[in-house]
Design an enzyme around this catalytic site. Structure first.
Site, short mmCIF file in Angstrom:
data_model
loop_
_atom_site.label_atom_id
_atom_site.label_comp_id
_atom_site.label_asym_id
_atom_site.label_seq_id
_atom_site.Cartn_x
_atom_site.Cartn_y
_atom_site.Cartn_z
N CYS A 2 -21.00 -38.08 -10.18
CA CYS A 2 -19.96 -37.11 -9.88
C CYS A 2 -19.30 -36.75 -11.21
O CYS A 2 -18.59 -37.56 -11.79
CB CYS A 2 -18.94 -37.67 -8.90
SG CYS A 2 -17.61 -36.49 -8.51
N GLU A 114 -23.02 -30.28 -8.21
CA GLU A 114 -24.15 -30.92 -8.87
C GLU A 114 -25.12 -29.82 -9.30
O GLU A 114 -25.21 -28.78 -8.66
CB GLU A 114 -24.83 -31.92 -7.95
CG GLU A 114 -25.74 -32.91 -8.65
CD GLU A 114 -25.03 -33.68 -9.74
OE1 GLU A 114 -25.14 -33.26 -10.92
OE2 GLU A 114 -24.37 -34.69 -9.44
#
Length: 271
Positions: A2, A114
């Protein structure tokens, strides 16, 4: 992993969702659609109030800095590199094990970003014809629109170069716990793109479902083996993902438009 996420909910809304008993208006953050390491972020934690008569843990909404600095660190410079802690080893790594046992938090988000390298770009990279492939960002979030509650850790660090009464004498920092990405189909997948979270990236933030919030935040639970049971990934099929503008790749860009779903990946970034 993350490395970027979005957090736009108002503190009063988060207080209601997580049954927060105390939050300070002066710690209010503006909606952030491009949260990057070293930024200040919201964290939910259970901790006795400072100077309170009772030692009872109180559910609080706090403002922390993303990038954990261990209490024993000589300087805070390594915090920017410690934004993620792996669920598989968090109980044993020197930088995280004390926080894992005593200082756990929830980092609320709308979802996380992402990046996926396009198929054609990956082939060029493998052939050595292109060293910096263009990547398509995806936004990953709960399919039902609920809060994305990321498991986190927090830690206190004392800046010994400053006097006790200095407002920056103490740093409170945090890290997101990550786990292996799901290989099962997404609840909602893009028509022309990845069909599982593992197709996007091999790691993902560990999302805590509401039934685990109290147990995760409970500071009385300190046994590592007991706590590791809480690191089990959530049930499959709760997430969706969709392509967003490559504008999110620049941390200077910030606005609700970053969350706008694209009908297809941008040209040159096809999955």
């Amino acid at each position: 992993m993350c490395g970027r996420y979005a957090s736009s909910r108002r503190p009063e809304d988060l207080a209601g969702i997580f049954e927060v008993e105390k939050w300070e208006p002066e710690e209010t953050l503006e909606p952030d659609y491009n949260v990057a390491p070293t930024k200040e972020v919201y964290a939910v934690l259970d901790r006795p109030l400072k100077d309170a008569d009772s030692p009872r843990p109180v559910r609080q909404l706090r403002k922390l800095k993303w990038g954990l600095v261990p209490s024993w660190a000589k300087t805070p410079e390594g915090g920017a590199r410690m934004i993620n802690a792996r669920a598989e080893t968090v109980h044993e790594k020197p930088s995280y094990r004390r926080a894992f046992a005593a200082r756990r938090c929830i980092l609320p988000a709308d979802g996380y970003y992402e990046w996926v390298t396009g198929k054609d770009e990956r082939e060029l990279e493998v052939e050595g014809k292109k060293k910096r492939p263009r990547k398509q960002p995806y936004f990953v979030l709960p399919a039902d629109g609920s809060v994305f509650a990321m498991a986190g850790l927090y830690e206190f660090w004392r800046d010994r170069t400053l006097p006790d009464d200095h407002p920056q004498a103490w740093w409170v920092t945090c890290s997101v716990i990550t786990t292996e990405a799901e290989k099962t189909p997404l609840a909602v997948a893009p028509a022309d793109g990845p069909h599982t979270l593992a197709d996007i990236h091999p790691r993902m933030p560990l999302m805590l479902t509401p039934d685990r919030w109290d147990s995760w935040l409970d500071p009385s639970r300190t046994d590592p083996d007991d706590l590791r049971a809480l690191l089990t990934p959530p049930p499959a099929g709760l997430m969706r993902a969709y392509p967003v503008s490559t504008a999110v790749s620049n941390v200077r860009n910030n606005g609700a438009e970053l969350l706008k779903e694209l009908e297809a990946p941008e040209e040159g970034t096809l999955f």
